[in-house]
Write a protein that holds these residues in place. Sequence first.
Motif, PDB file in Angstrom:
ATOM      1  N   LYS B 244       0.819  -1.218   0.000  1.00 54.49           N
ATOM      2  CA  LYS B 244       0.000   0.000   0.000  1.00 54.49           C
ATOM      3  C   LYS B 244       0.850   1.264   0.000  1.00 54.49           C
ATOM      4  CE  LYS B 244      -3.852   0.326   2.437  1.00 54.49           C
ATOM      5  NZ  LYS B 244      -5.226   0.020   2.057  1.00 54.49           N
ATOM      6  N   GLU B 380     -10.218   0.790   5.477  1.00 53.21           N
ATOM      7  CA  GLU B 380     -10.914   1.082   4.220  1.00 53.21           C
ATOM      8  C   GLU B 380     -12.323   1.602   4.506  1.00 53.21           C
ATOM      9  OE1 GLU B 380      -9.987   1.060   1.097  1.00 53.21           O
ATOM     10  OE2 GLU B 380      -7.946   0.351   1.469  1.00 53.21           O
ATOM     11  N   SER B 381     -12.692   2.688   3.818  1.00 55.79           N
ATOM     12  CA  SER B 381     -14.061   3.190   3.981  1.00 55.79           C
ATOM     13  C   SER B 381     -14.979   2.610   2.910  1.00 55.79           C
ATOM     14  CB  SER B 381     -14.080   4.712   3.920  1.00 55.79           C
ATOM     15  OG  SER B 381     -13.468   5.145   2.725  1.00 55.79           O
ATOM     16  N   ASP B 382     -14.384   2.018   1.883  1.00 55.20           N
ATOM     17  CA  ASP B 382     -15.192   1.342   0.860  1.00 55.20           C
ATOM     18  C   ASP B 382     -15.543  -0.063   1.339  1.00 55.20           C
ATOM     19  OD1 ASP B 382     -15.070   3.484  -0.839  1.00 55.20           O
ATOM     20  OD2 ASP B 382     -13.226   2.779  -1.811  1.00 55.20           O
ATOM     21  N   ASP B 418     -10.254  -5.582   7.378  1.00 53.71           N
ATOM     22  CA  ASP B 418     -10.439  -4.672   8.506  1.00 53.71           C
ATOM     23  C   ASP B 418     -11.517  -5.286   9.390  1.00 53.71           C
ATOM     24  OD1 ASP B 418      -8.628  -2.872   7.415  1.00 53.71           O
ATOM     25  OD2 ASP B 418     -10.193  -1.812   6.301  1.00 53.71           O
ATOM     26  N   SER B 443      -6.595  -4.384  11.606  1.00 56.13           N
ATOM     27  CA  SER B 443      -6.485  -4.435  10.155  1.00 56.13           C
ATOM     28  C   SER B 443      -5.298  -5.334   9.838  1.00 56.13           C
ATOM     29  CB  SER B 443      -6.237  -3.030   9.588  1.00 56.13           C
ATOM     30  OG  SER B 443      -6.087  -3.091   8.193  1.00 56.13           O
ATOM     31  N   THR B 489     -11.001  -6.309   1.389  1.00 56.48           N
ATOM     32  CA  THR B 489     -10.796  -5.502   0.187  1.00 56.48           C
ATOM     33  C   THR B 489      -9.519  -5.946  -0.529  1.00 56.48           C
ATOM     34  OG1 THR B 489      -9.771  -3.853   1.642  1.00 56.48           O
ATOM     35  CG2 THR B 489     -12.008  -3.408   0.879  1.00 56.48           C
ATOM     36  N   GLN B 491      -6.210  -5.182  -2.743  1.00 64.22           N
ATOM     37  CA  GLN B 491      -5.314  -4.020  -2.770  1.00 64.22           C
ATOM     38  C   GLN B 491      -4.959  -3.651  -4.188  1.00 64.22           C
ATOM     39  OE1 GLN B 491      -4.535  -2.517   0.408  1.00 64.22           O
ATOM     40  NE2 GLN B 491      -6.333  -3.799   0.570  1.00 64.22           N
TER      41      GLN B 491
END
Lengths: 108, 491
Positions: B244, B380-382, B418, B443, B489, B491
């Motif tokens: 990341k 992650e907010s998604d 997360d 996370s 999610t 990456q």
Amino acid sequence: MSVYFDPDIKAIFAPYVQLMLQVSIATDQGVFSLDLSNYESVCRLSQRIKIAIEGYKPESKTAHPMPPRKSNGDDNPLPDEQIDMYNQWLKDGMPESEGAEAFSGPIV
Amino acid sequence: MIRHTLKTLIGCMLLIVLFAGQISAQVIRKNIDSLTAVELATYEHAIQLLKDRSAENPYDLQGYAWQAWVHNKNRVTIPAQNTMKQGDMIPTEFYKKAAQEVYADGTYGYPGMCEHGKDIFFIWHRAQFYYYEQILQNTDPEGTIVDSKGNKYPTKNLGIPFWNFTRKASGKKFPKIFEDQNSVLYHPGRNIEIDPKDTSFTSPYLLSNLLQSDYWAVFGGYPNATNGGYGTFESQIHNPMHDKFIGGDMASPSTAAYDPIFYSFHAYIDYVFEAWMEQHGKEKITSLNYFLRAQQPEQFHLPNHNPGLGDRPNMGQANLYLDISKLGYKYQVRGKDRFYNAAEIAQFLTDSKGRPLVLGVSNESPYYKLFTYGVQRKPESDIGELTQQTLTIDAVNPEVPYIYTYTESQPTTSYQVDIYMHPVNVKAKIKSKKFREKYFVRSANAWLDEMHGDHIMGGHKLNVDLTEAINALNQNFSGEEYQITVNYTKQ
């Protein structure tokens, strides 16, 4: 019906011999090649192979299953009956062929 | 009397000489930002010489390409007589080409397979770096060889400089020298985006907090023999830094060591390993009888090196690499390179009124603060793929930790999970900052790539220890139904 390395197990692993020869397996006895066409090599690493191929079973927590993904990216699991056959071969003492002496070396 | 004094004097001198010899045998690994101009130039010179060697022969075990392959490449074909030259090619492209070349007259070499997602992660990289450092020191010990950039410096006392990535970078995002396009340490392709208000990506409090764990498997990884599993350091710090934060070649295990920043990044990780052992001892570390796979120059094998029974080259058993004084180096750390102690972490984990943050009660979870305070890193907010499971809160014995395990068959790209713990009557609203702040507990990241087939039978399990979080909840919510929500999610 008895399961033998030659021809039963050897036939299951035949498509993966070349790719798996690239891999080095680290153990507490040394670092080994994995030649899936070779009786002694498969016997020596038999428990590690078991963990790897069982990774496909839904209840398994094991990742890194063998055989590897196909070149087109598709998953390439061994069918359950082939995994069962391999496990049966282990249970039978890993005979190489009918009448042959069983493997007596270290399993690492 | 005179004879006695003379004897004592000689004895003392002998001791001083011996002691001095011992010190000089241990090179010092320093923060790369605290190197003098000459020390930095010496490091660049040694790496340039390694690259010069690979430009002439990529199969030279003491060249930059081979040393990168120790991390990146299981097997290469080595020609009887090398004719490949780098010429005008970009070095990394040349190395990749050389790694794939097949020669009719060739023999196989087995540079290495990095160990990840298991308890020999730290020690395998330490062994890799032992050889790398020896090679660097021996490139030009007395400073008599001119590299392709026209420089020469004595390299015999060189230690790999580390990058403390938990602190604000001296450059825009990385240590200044790695951003200097004229330096051999520059590597194109890294992700250079960063919000200037963030000091770094990884919080020093998070790292210090992980270091407090007395349980080796939780911190350092799960035993090889049980097919492994990432420890907290690897999944929460090492992996997301690769895929990341740094990106480029560092984003993938198959290319990471082509980037010179890899070595300073991992030198700091080795210091973290040393710090854990200083705090908790070496006795709990597992799989120390395992052999570490890699083909390295034999002249640098340690005196007790024993190749074992296998047919593949290796760096000997892990237990050879526990004592860094025997490996010829030590760390020099100053000021901000030290870790926070338990009291300092407790003081940090308070709200604006100085009250301790309490999981499930305070508006900010202590874990959220550990992960995000002042750094770029955020959960992650998604919404990716959500999985949920219910748990009745009860005390967990730390000797039998509560581990959440995520695994997938043959993953080809890195991913992150997360984890949130919240009452069953609170809906999981991942997009809500308030929800994330209050219920975030962990996370973790799996660092993988499309060449993953090369790592077959290496073990990959993302283990996340939730013991501490559950016991924190148990203080106020014992017997209540909680939900563990996992946001997966890619990456």
